[in-house]
Scaffold this active site. Structure first.
Site, mmCIF file in Angstrom:
data_model
loop_
_atom_site.group_PDB
_atom_site.id
_atom_site.type_symbol
_atom_site.label_atom_id
_atom_site.label_comp_id
_atom_site.label_asym_id
_atom_site.label_seq_id
_atom_site.Cartn_x
_atom_site.Cartn_y
_atom_site.Cartn_z
ATOM 1 N N PRO A 2 -10.913 -65.257 39.165
ATOM 2 C CG PRO A 2 -8.848 -64.373 39.725
ATOM 3 C CD PRO A 2 -10.048 -64.141 38.887
ATOM 4 C CD GLU A 3 -15.639 -64.576 43.104
ATOM 5 O OE1 GLU A 3 -16.382 -65.158 43.883
ATOM 6 O OE2 GLU A 3 -15.950 -63.539 42.502
ATOM 7 C CE LYS A 60 -11.437 -64.693 46.616
ATOM 8 N NZ LYS A 60 -11.683 -63.299 47.018
ATOM 9 N NE ARG A 256 -14.659 -55.158 45.514
ATOM 10 C CZ ARG A 256 -14.169 -56.376 45.316
ATOM 11 N NH1 ARG A 256 -13.771 -57.097 46.329
ATOM 12 N NH2 ARG A 256 -14.087 -56.863 44.112
#
Length: 267
Positions: A2-3, A60, A256
């Site tokens: 989900p971007e 988002k 990240r």
DNA sequence: GTGCTTGTTGGCCA
DNA sequence: GTGGCCAACAAGCA
């Protein structure tokens, strides 16, 4: 995944339900984390009988509005790996199908296997703060080169990778889109934001818009990204740069996992 | 068992 | 007050 593009795709999936009333809300585990800021009872009591009137996505975040005056707002965030589905009317919830919205002809399903998503609810006049405070979408006129340049100046010591993940300025950009943008621009992901001059910032701004637009177009026709994108290589072991065929590098940058081409994106 | 994962938040510290 | 870093959240997979 989900971007921005996946969120918009998920939102459109529920378009089939527009105009028809909800008959029942099924929430089997009200204590699950996705409902942490929500009055689950209100949702169960207020939605039945109300038609789905409209929906929208910003970055988002999604909102589904119900009622004749669109006065009931249901906000959904898919977290790390949430998804929306449409199932038959009598569908029984699976393990992580946290919320079912039943209609006469179908069941709308909110799934989130990792519980990092969120459900929000508001009823009344005006716009809830959790919606009105969202940053301007990347593909609108309000997302300007100057806005990007100012933000880079303010966040001058943060690596570009971390800056692109900040939803307050780049709503909808997630881990893989950030890597794709930096690879295309190109900039090394650890570049301090403050080291970009206005021309660099303009190039980053254009690349952000380009990747966002192409991601949305691509997902709506083929569901899969072309081999010419970094995306197609970044999760492979021993992935290679689609542009120069150098072996891609991976490291944690900005907290990240980050993938980049050492030849195209020199430090 | 370990170590990883597509996101966000709050606490800590400079 | 602002900016930057990081652990925590939860579950599944290799």
């Amino acid at each position: 995944m989900p971007e921005l593009a996946e969120v918009e795709h998920a939102r459109q999936l529920w378009d089939v339900a527009l105009g028809e009333p909800i008959t029942e809300v099924v929430i089997s585990r009200p204590a699950v984390r996705v409902f942490r800021t929500l009055d689950v009872l209100a949702l169960r009591e207020r939605l039945p009988g109300q038609p789905l009137a409209a929906s929208e996505s910003r970055g988002k975040q999604m909102v589904f509005r119900f009622g004749q005056k669109r006065e009931i707002w249901l906000g959904l965030h898919l977290g790390m790996e949430g998804d929306l589905r449409v199932e038959p009317p009598g569908f029984t919830a699976g393990k992580h199908d946290h919320m079912l919205l039943r209609q006469a002809k179908r069941t709308l399903v909110f799934y989130d296997g990792r519980h990092f998503g969120r459900v929000l609810f508001y009823e009344g006049d005006g716009t809830p703060g959790w919606w009105s405070k969202l940053a301007p979408s990347i593909l609108t006129k309000e997302f300007t080169a100057k806005g990007v340049n100012d933000f880079l100046t303010r966040r001058k010591r943060a690596p570009l990778k971390a800056v692109l993940l900040m939803q307050e300025r780049f709503p909808g950009i997630g881990n893989w889109m950030a890597d794709e943008i930096l690879w295309r621009a190109p900039f090394h992901p650890a570049t301090p934001a403050g080291s970009l001059d206005p021309a660099d910032a303009n190039r980053l701004w254009r690349t952000v818009r380009h990747v966002s637009r192409r991601a949305i177009e691509t997902i709506s026709d083929t569901w899969g990204y072309p081999d010419s994108w970094l995306f197609s290589q970044r999760w492979k072991k021993g992935g290679h740069c689609p542009r120069c065929n150098a072996k891609l590098e991976k490291a944690e940058i900005g907290g990240r996992t980050t993938c980049w081409c050492p030849k195209c994106q020199p430090n």
